[in-house]
Design a protein around this motif. Structure first.
Motif, PDB file in Angstrom:
ATOM      1  N   VAL A  47     -62.945  47.353  91.089  1.00  0.00           N
ATOM      2  CA  VAL A  47     -63.846  47.699  89.916  1.00  0.00           C
ATOM      3  C   VAL A  47     -64.242  46.519  89.272  1.00  0.00           C
ATOM      4  O   VAL A  47     -65.557  46.477  88.844  1.00  0.00           O
ATOM      5  CB  VAL A  47     -63.017  48.862  88.958  1.00  0.00           C
ATOM      6  CG1 VAL A  47     -63.960  49.108  87.718  1.00  0.00           C
ATOM      7  CG2 VAL A  47     -63.029  50.104  89.642  1.00  0.00           C
ATOM      8  N   LEU A  48     -63.345  45.554  88.747  1.00  0.00           N
ATOM      9  CA  LEU A  48     -63.676  44.518  87.922  1.00  0.00           C
ATOM     10  C   LEU A  48     -64.632  43.528  88.710  1.00  0.00           C
ATOM     11  O   LEU A  48     -65.826  43.195  88.198  1.00  0.00           O
ATOM     12  CB  LEU A  48     -62.283  43.703  87.528  1.00  0.00           C
ATOM     13  CG  LEU A  48     -61.886  44.248  86.243  1.00  0.00           C
ATOM     14  CD1 LEU A  48     -60.420  43.679  86.224  1.00  0.00           C
ATOM     15  CD2 LEU A  48     -62.509  44.069  85.098  1.00  0.00           C
ATOM     16  N   TYR A  49     -64.318  43.382  89.967  1.00  0.00           N
ATOM     17  CA  TYR A  49     -65.128  42.429  90.822  1.00  0.00           C
ATOM     18  C   TYR A  49     -66.389  42.881  91.127  1.00  0.00           C
ATOM     19  O   TYR A  49     -67.551  42.162  90.920  1.00  0.00           O
ATOM     20  CB  TYR A  49     -64.307  42.223  92.188  1.00  0.00           C
ATOM     21  CG  TYR A  49     -65.154  41.334  92.980  1.00  0.00           C
ATOM     22  CD1 TYR A  49     -65.100  39.908  92.975  1.00  0.00           C
ATOM     23  CD2 TYR A  49     -66.111  41.968  94.016  1.00  0.00           C
ATOM     24  CE1 TYR A  49     -66.058  39.125  93.735  1.00  0.00           C
ATOM     25  CE2 TYR A  49     -66.750  41.102  94.882  1.00  0.00           C
ATOM     26  CZ  TYR A  49     -66.739  39.645  94.743  1.00  0.00           C
ATOM     27  OH  TYR A  49     -67.583  39.037  95.643  1.00  0.00           O
ATOM     28  N   ASN A  50     -66.636  44.391  91.308  1.00  0.00           N
ATOM     29  CA  ASN A  50     -67.791  44.931  91.614  1.00  0.00           C
ATOM     30  C   ASN A  50     -68.781  44.774  90.314  1.00  0.00           C
ATOM     31  O   ASN A  50     -70.037  44.431  90.584  1.00  0.00           O
ATOM     32  CB  ASN A  50     -67.765  46.209  92.165  1.00  0.00           C
ATOM     33  CG  ASN A  50     -68.996  46.961  92.674  1.00  0.00           C
ATOM     34  OD1 ASN A  50     -69.545  45.918  93.647  1.00  0.00           O
ATOM     35  ND2 ASN A  50     -69.112  48.088  92.471  1.00  0.00           N
ATOM     36  N   LEU A  51     -68.337  45.312  89.231  1.00  0.00           N
ATOM     37  CA  LEU A  51     -69.142  45.416  88.119  1.00  0.00           C
ATOM     38  C   LEU A  51     -69.216  44.077  87.596  1.00  0.00           C
ATOM     39  O   LEU A  51     -70.567  44.025  86.918  1.00  0.00           O
ATOM     40  CB  LEU A  51     -68.424  46.492  87.093  1.00  0.00           C
ATOM     41  CG  LEU A  51     -68.035  47.942  87.439  1.00  0.00           C
ATOM     42  CD1 LEU A  51     -67.483  48.482  86.370  1.00  0.00           C
ATOM     43  CD2 LEU A  51     -69.472  48.343  87.755  1.00  0.00           C
ATOM     44  N   THR A  52     -68.428  43.182  87.669  1.00  0.00           N
ATOM     45  CA  THR A  52     -68.905  41.926  87.079  1.00  0.00           C
ATOM     46  C   THR A  52     -69.714  41.018  87.933  1.00  0.00           C
ATOM     47  O   THR A  52     -70.639  40.394  87.569  1.00  0.00           O
ATOM     48  CB  THR A  52     -67.428  40.886  87.140  1.00  0.00           C
ATOM     49  OG1 THR A  52     -66.455  41.540  86.258  1.00  0.00           O
ATOM     50  CG2 THR A  52     -67.755  39.545  86.493  1.00  0.00           C
ATOM     51  N   ASN A  53     -69.721  41.364  89.244  1.00  0.00           N
ATOM     52  CA  ASN A  53     -70.706  40.852  90.295  1.00  0.00           C
ATOM     53  C   ASN A  53     -72.058  41.476  89.899  1.00  0.00           C
ATOM     54  O   ASN A  53     -72.992  40.601  89.772  1.00  0.00           O
ATOM     55  CB  ASN A  53     -70.186  41.181  91.591  1.00  0.00           C
ATOM     56  CG  ASN A  53     -71.069  40.418  92.741  1.00  0.00           C
ATOM     57  OD1 ASN A  53     -71.370  39.503  92.610  1.00  0.00           O
ATOM     58  ND2 ASN A  53     -71.550  41.341  93.787  1.00  0.00           N
TER      59      ASN A  53
END
Length: 911
Positions: free
Chosen positions: A797-803
């Motif tokens: 979730v963090l990686y995807n949304l931060t990306n």
């Protein structure tokens, strides 16, 4: 989908692999957790079931107080549906040496209850044995010496007094660590051993085993249906065979008595005849002596010489007579003693014959085997958890896919417009995005299914191997589960893609080719609080505006991070609630040291038992206990009813307190208190009346005046006067709660109590506490899996949304780099939003975790256990720290992506 579209889609996958990977990873995680946890219980049951069916684990264990003969076994074997039936010997043996051991010796069987030899060889002689593979220190070559302190029955039952270990084995009779208790030695069975049948010198088998023509899986509905109704049938069969044995023994005993009486009568007549003949000879000799004395008197004065010679003959004859008289008296005394002894033996035999009662017969099914029964409830815990957790992962997977594909569609508005302008249909354009998300989902589903179904059962089974046999757990493929996982994956990906694309595709080609107007800036609520807003730094104000500007990202981040924290709270809470219940039950509620089941007890204890209890316990409390049915609606539920003479001082043995820890008032006449499990599961409230019924159809109607905390078994407490008043008869004592003397050896004390004929079983609560704690230790691995999956959820979730956040703001980030921001400042500018959102998500997750934990605990229902629902403060702390740790790790990766952004991007425009 045309070749050109296909090519652009493949290029899109390659160019945005991070986004593609995020979809694939979240689907893999969701499917892996869903299928892995779901398949674990069937895989575990399949593993144990395969072993038990391979070793032909019994369906019935038949016991008789008279034992079984070959004729009985042959009769059992001839019955319908019986695959095999065998007699077996079992014996508890005390060994001698520096350290005493109590061994439960079994005879080797051929076709039932097989063993798995793990080392060495099978025993071939009466003085050889194979030993329990779960015990250390019993190496091949070790010799057990049978102690002289064993009873004569035990010593006579074995042909050898020394037993040499020649092999090590696992047994289908002992699939878990429990070995049982005994009245021999210290009361605890150390290990089991197997001996050849010829090693036993016994007239009858101590038990018989029956295996039917079936190979159904353990605990399956098919097996239950197959066994339905057989108990009564086999009780009649076993009872009939035991009755035949009983009549045979009684007939043999009567025949021996009759034969003894005949021999006694013959011996009496023969002896009396001999005595009468001896008496007649003595009387004749006496008459001759009297005649000889008369003659001597006549010649005394006539011929002194003849008189002297006659006197010499007379004295010799008199001596012979007196000796004969003495011998006669001795023979008479011996005769009378022999007759009296024989008559006593016959009288004793007649008394024993009168005491000979109908044999006790027991038909025991698999559920009476501790390992079999425990494994069913232990494996069910995983199955209960499997019904709850995966739903959350599937929900998050759907939201991640929706967010990702929505952003992708927005980015490619111009391309979609061009494709529509070129004549491609909406279906074809939609197919491009569906293929993108669908292919990610298919790969993720495949990886998740095979990874989850392979990894989860193996990891969780490692924990169960601490309590059960070390069996290799084979891979189990479930077609139905795989299809469900595939369907859910496609719905989460393709379904959400369609949902995300449908509005964009409804626009005209010209509208799509024009840039979408940016959203108007809005003031955030905090800007209205001037004394705070004015004191904030400029970059902090930018971060706050960005957080609330992108509502979808805000929602997704809080949901994802909140979900991660909630999972962690739930995982740790599971351990807090379940693992500690044994300590609470046997440390705070049932505070007695042990319990004793009693038989043949009336209103008062037999003197011998009373003296034994006084010698071996500091104090004890007598009561009645029994299994009754709680009638609720049209259903019944088995509960334990305890009836005491007085509730005064009961808290030395059992503490009656409510769920908040407050002491309960003692129930009065016609009243009772019930355990929390009864109130919770059967909707019983304070002030309600409940009906109880026993096997003899006797009923009790009592008013519930309190609900007490109790975690093991469903229990009702009432006064004995209430029970006796409603039943109209005395209620016998059959149970005792015991407190041992300080420093006493609990095992030796329990063994001493077990030797009394009125004590049928002694249960040490300390052992129960240890056993239940070990059973719950499997949660450690489950909690670890939950933590790993929560970490995976947070990372994705963090990686995807931060990306997505970075991709949307490439020109902005490039611009601040041009303005001279250093690496750390650039990272802080973007990633402090993650920190703030993680904090928001964590707060939400803590509250959500409490709710999820309560919901999960409500679903985990083990029939005889009532778990506490609690989360310890340290679990909240661990959950928060781990969530921020996951955020920190993701930020480290994102810093690398920020570093790669070229400052030239700031010069690009949307045109």
């Amino acid at each position: 989908m045309g070749s050109a579209i296909r090519k652009t889609t493949l290029r899109e996958i390659k160019g945005t692999f991070g986004r593609f990977f995020a979809i694939m990873a979240i689907i893999a995680l969701g499917v892996g957790f869903f299928t892995g946890v779901r398949i674990t219980t069937p895989a575990m049951v399949n593993t144990v079931s395969g072993f038990m069916n391979e070793k032909q684990f019994y369906d019935y264990r038949l016991l008789s107080s008279l034992g079984w003969q070959e004729e009985d076994i042959a009769d059992f074997r001839s019955r319908p549906d019986v695959r095999s039936a065998e007699g077996a010997y079992s014996l508890d043996i005390l060994t001698a040496g520096e350290r005493e051991h109590v061994l439960r010796a079994h005879s080797l069987t051929k076709d039932i209850n097989g063993i798995r030899l793990t080392k060495g060889r099978m025993p071939e002689a009466p003085d050889e044995c194979i030993v329990d593979g779960d015990k250390e220190g019993f190496d091949i070559g070790k010799v057990f010496t049978v102690s002289g302190e064993n009873s004569e029955r035990v010593r006579n039952a074995l042909k050898a007094d020394k037993l040499k270990i020649v092999g090590v084995c696992d047994s289908s009779l002992y699939i878990n660590f429990e070995r049982g208790t005994t009245s021999v030695g210290n009361g605890e069975i150390t290990a089991f051993i197997y001996l050849p049948e010829e090693a036993f010198d016994m007239d009858v088998y101590t038990e018989a085993y029956v295996r039917f023509q079936q190979d159904y899986q353990l605990y399956s509905d098919e097996y239950d249906s197959f066994m339905d109704g057989r108990d009564k049938q086999w009780e009649d069969i076993a009872g009939s065979r035991a009755g035949i044995r009983f009549e045979q023994l009684r007939s043999e005993a009567q025949e021996k008595l009759d034969d003894g009486r005949k021999k006694l009568d013959d011996k009496r007549a023969e002896g009396q005849q001999k005595l009468d003949s001896a008496r007649a000879d003595l009387d004749s000799a006496k008459a001759q002596l009297d005649g000889q004395a008369s003659q001597l008197q006549q010649i005394k004065d006539i011929s002194p010489e003849q008189y002297a010679a006659g006197m010499e003959q007379y004295n010799a004859a008199l001596a012979d007579y007196e000796k004969g008289e003495t011998d006669y008296e001795s023979s008479l005394a011996d005769f009378n003693k022999q007759i009296a002894d024989a008559e006593k033996d016959i009288a004793d035999g007649e008394k024993e014959l009168e005491k000979l009662t109908e044999p006790e017969v027991y038909v025991l099914d698999r559920n009476t085997n501790i390992g079999y029964a425990c494994f069913e409830s232990d494996s069910e815990i995983v199955a209960q958890v499997a019904r709850i957790f995966p739903v959350f992962f599937i929900l998050v997977a759907a939201l991640v896919c929706m967010t990702t594909m929505s952003r992708m569609v927005e980015e490619q508005r111009t391309q979609i417009g061009v494709l529509k302008a070129l004549g491609y249909s909406e279906g074809t354009v939609m197919g491009k995005f569906m293929f993108y998300s669908g292919s990610a989902a298919l790969i993720g589903c495949a990886l998740g299914y095979f990874g989850g179904t392979f990894l989860f059962p193996k990891v969780i089974w490692k924990t169960y191997e601490l309590m059960y046999l070390r069996l290799p757990i084979p891979y189990l493929f479930d077609t139905k589960l795989a299809l469900i996982a595939l369907a859910v994956s496609l719905i989460c990906s393709v379904g959400t893609t369609w949902f995300s694309c449908r509005l964009e595709l409804a626009e005209t080609s010209a509208g799509l080719m024009r840039p979408k107007a940016p959203k108007a800036g809005k003031r955030v609520l905090l800007e209205n609080v001037g004394f705070i807003w004015k004191r904030l730094k400029f970059l902090h104000k930018v971060s706050i505006r960005n957080i609330f500007r992108y509502k979808k990202r805000l929602f997704m981040m809080i949901l994802g991070i909140g979900g991660c924290t909630a999972l962690l709270v739930t995982g740790f809470g599971l351990k807090d609630s379940i693992a500690g219940f044994a300590d609470t039950q046997y440390g705070e509620i049932e505070v007695a040291d042990a319990s004793a089941s009693l038989k043949n007890i009336g209103e008062e204890l037999p003197e011998a038992l009373s003296q034994l209890l006084d010698e071996n316990t500091a104090d004890h409390r007598l009561m009645y206990t029994g299994s009754w049915d709680l009638l609720y609606g049209k259903k019944v539920k088995s509960v334990t009813v305890n009836a005491v003479d007085s509730f005064d001082g009961l808290d030395k043995y059992f503490v009656l307190r409510d769920m908040e820890g407050n002491a309960l008032d003692a129930p009065a006449m016609g009243e009772a208190v019930v355990s929390h499990s009864i109130a919770e599961r059967y909707n019983v409230k304070k002030g309600d009346s409940i009906r109880l019924r026993d096997d003899n159809m006797r009923e009790l109607n009592v008013k519930v005046t309190g609900i007490f905390e109790n975690h093991v078994y469903n229990v009702v407490f009432m006064g004995r006067d209430t029970m006796e008043a409603q039943l109209g008869e005395k209620t016998d004592i059959n149970y005792a709660l015991l407190n041992f003397r300080e420093g006493a050896d609990t095992y030796k004390t329990s063994a001493a109590l077990s030797k009394n004929g009125n004590v049928t079983a002694v249960i040490l609560f300390g052992d129960l506490k240890v056993r239940l704690s070990k059973m719950m230790s499997s949660l450690d691995y489950i909690v670890l899996i939950v933590i790993i999956c929560a970490a995976g959820l947070a990372f994705i979730v963090l990686y995807n949304l931060t990306n997505i956040n970075i991709t949307e703001r490439v020109r902005e980030i490039a611009t601040i780099k041009v303005l001279g921001f250093f690496r750390r400042e650039t990272s802080s500018y973007v990633l402090r939003e993650n920190l703030a959102l993680t904090a928001f998500g964590t707060v939400v997750g803590l509250g959500l975790g409490i709710l999820v934990h309560r919901f999960v605990m409500a679903q985990i229902r083990v029939d005889l256990v009532d778990f506490s629902v609690k989360v310890l403060p340290k679990s909240f702390l661990y959950s928060v720290l781990l969530t921020f740790l996951f955020n920190f790790i993701v930020d480290l990766f994102m810093e690398l992506k920020l570093e790669k952004i070229n400052m030239a991007e700031s010069l690009k425009s949307i045109e």
